[in-house]
Design a protein around this motif. Structure first.
Motif, PDB file in Angstrom:
ATOM      1  N   VAL A  45       0.841  -1.205   0.000  1.00 46.42           N
ATOM      2  CA  VAL A  45       0.000   0.000   0.000  1.00 46.42           C
ATOM      3  C   VAL A  45       0.868   1.244   0.000  1.00 46.42           C
ATOM      4  O   VAL A  45       0.610   2.195  -0.746  1.00 46.42           O
ATOM      5  N   LYS A  46       1.909   1.241   0.831  1.00 47.74           N
ATOM      6  CA  LYS A  46       2.773   2.422   0.922  1.00 47.74           C
ATOM      7  C   LYS A  46       3.671   2.568  -0.301  1.00 47.74           C
ATOM      8  O   LYS A  46       3.911   3.671  -0.781  1.00 47.74           O
ATOM      9  N   ARG A  47       4.166   1.468  -0.785  1.00 46.43           N
ATOM     10  CA  ARG A  47       5.152   1.500  -1.873  1.00 46.43           C
ATOM     11  C   ARG A  47       4.510   1.759  -3.233  1.00 46.43           C
ATOM     12  O   ARG A  47       5.001   2.581  -3.991  1.00 46.43           O
ATOM     13  N   GLN A  48       3.437   1.030  -3.549  1.00 43.77           N
ATOM     14  CA  GLN A  48       2.784   1.156  -4.858  1.00 43.77           C
ATOM     15  C   GLN A  48       1.272   1.003  -4.699  1.00 43.77           C
ATOM     16  O   GLN A  48       0.711  -0.045  -5.007  1.00 43.77           O
ATOM     17  N   PRO A  49       0.592   2.048  -4.215  1.00 44.03           N
ATOM     18  CA  PRO A  49      -0.842   1.927  -3.947  1.00 44.03           C
ATOM     19  C   PRO A  49      -1.691   1.602  -5.175  1.00 44.03           C
ATOM     20  O   PRO A  49      -2.747   0.999  -5.046  1.00 44.03           O
ATOM     21  N   ASP A  50      -1.221   1.958  -6.357  1.00 40.85           N
ATOM     22  CA  ASP A  50      -2.005   1.701  -7.568  1.00 40.85           C
ATOM     23  C   ASP A  50      -1.647   0.384  -8.256  1.00 40.85           C
ATOM     24  O   ASP A  50      -2.235   0.044  -9.282  1.00 40.85           O
ATOM     25  N   GLU A  81      -9.034  -9.521 -13.633  1.00 43.32           N
ATOM     26  CA  GLU A  81      -9.462  -8.161 -13.320  1.00 43.32           C
ATOM     27  C   GLU A  81      -8.887  -7.858 -11.939  1.00 43.32           C
ATOM     28  O   GLU A  81      -9.174  -8.563 -10.974  1.00 43.32           O
ATOM     29  N   TRP A  82      -8.059  -6.816 -11.866  1.00 43.75           N
ATOM     30  CA  TRP A  82      -7.291  -6.537 -10.655  1.00 43.75           C
ATOM     31  C   TRP A  82      -7.881  -5.399  -9.851  1.00 43.75           C
ATOM     32  O   TRP A  82      -8.390  -4.433 -10.400  1.00 43.75           O
ATOM     33  N   SER A  83      -7.756  -5.519  -8.530  1.00 46.58           N
ATOM     34  CA  SER A  83      -8.030  -4.424  -7.600  1.00 46.58           C
ATOM     35  C   SER A  83      -6.682  -3.945  -7.087  1.00 46.58           C
ATOM     36  O   SER A  83      -5.793  -4.750  -6.792  1.00 46.58           O
ATOM     37  N   SER A  84      -6.527  -2.648  -6.955  1.00 50.59           N
ATOM     38  CA  SER A  84      -5.260  -2.089  -6.495  1.00 50.59           C
ATOM     39  C   SER A  84      -5.118  -2.233  -4.982  1.00 50.59           C
ATOM     40  O   SER A  84      -6.084  -2.473  -4.263  1.00 50.59           O
ATOM     41  N   TYR A  85      -3.890  -2.064  -4.513  1.00 46.24           N
ATOM     42  CA  TYR A  85      -3.646  -2.085  -3.076  1.00 46.24           C
ATOM     43  C   TYR A  85      -4.487  -1.029  -2.374  1.00 46.24           C
ATOM     44  O   TYR A  85      -5.071  -1.286  -1.319  1.00 46.24           O
ATOM     45  N   ALA A  86      -4.565   0.163  -2.952  1.00 50.10           N
ATOM     46  CA  ALA A  86      -5.324   1.252  -2.335  1.00 50.10           C
ATOM     47  C   ALA A  86      -6.806   0.912  -2.234  1.00 50.10           C
ATOM     48  O   ALA A  86      -7.443   1.168  -1.199  1.00 50.10           O
TER      49      ALA A  86
END
Length: 80
Positions: free
Chosen positions: A5-10, A25-30
């Motif tokens: 989440v901190k490093r690459q939220p998208d 179909e992907w969901s982002s960390y954020a």
């Protein structure tokens, strides 16, 4: 998870596909963190406190893993 989440939220975090022939179909960390926070807040509104156990039942799916993160968000332990 928090590192992601901190490093690459998208960046892609959890994915699903409807069949073996379709792309993920992907969901982002954020977005997963946002959903987990909502679940955690809901658990707290029900009176779940830090250290309590929350029983989860489900298949290995993005929603299940998001619910586990929601338990962590509330300070609870997810048990299966």
């Amino acid at each position: 998870f928090q590192y992601g989440v901190k490093r690459q939220p998208d960046a892609p975090c959890l994915g699903r596909r409807t069949s073996a022939d379709t792309p993920y179909e992907w969901s982002s960390y954020a977005s997963v963190q946002t959903e987990a926070a909502k679940i955690g807040s809901f658990l707290k509104s029900l009176g779940v406190t830090r250290g309590q156990r929350v029983g989860l039942s489900g298949k290995n799916a993005p929603e299940y893993l998001t619910a586990v993160q929601g338990c962590f968000w509330a300070g609870a332990t997810a048990v299966r």
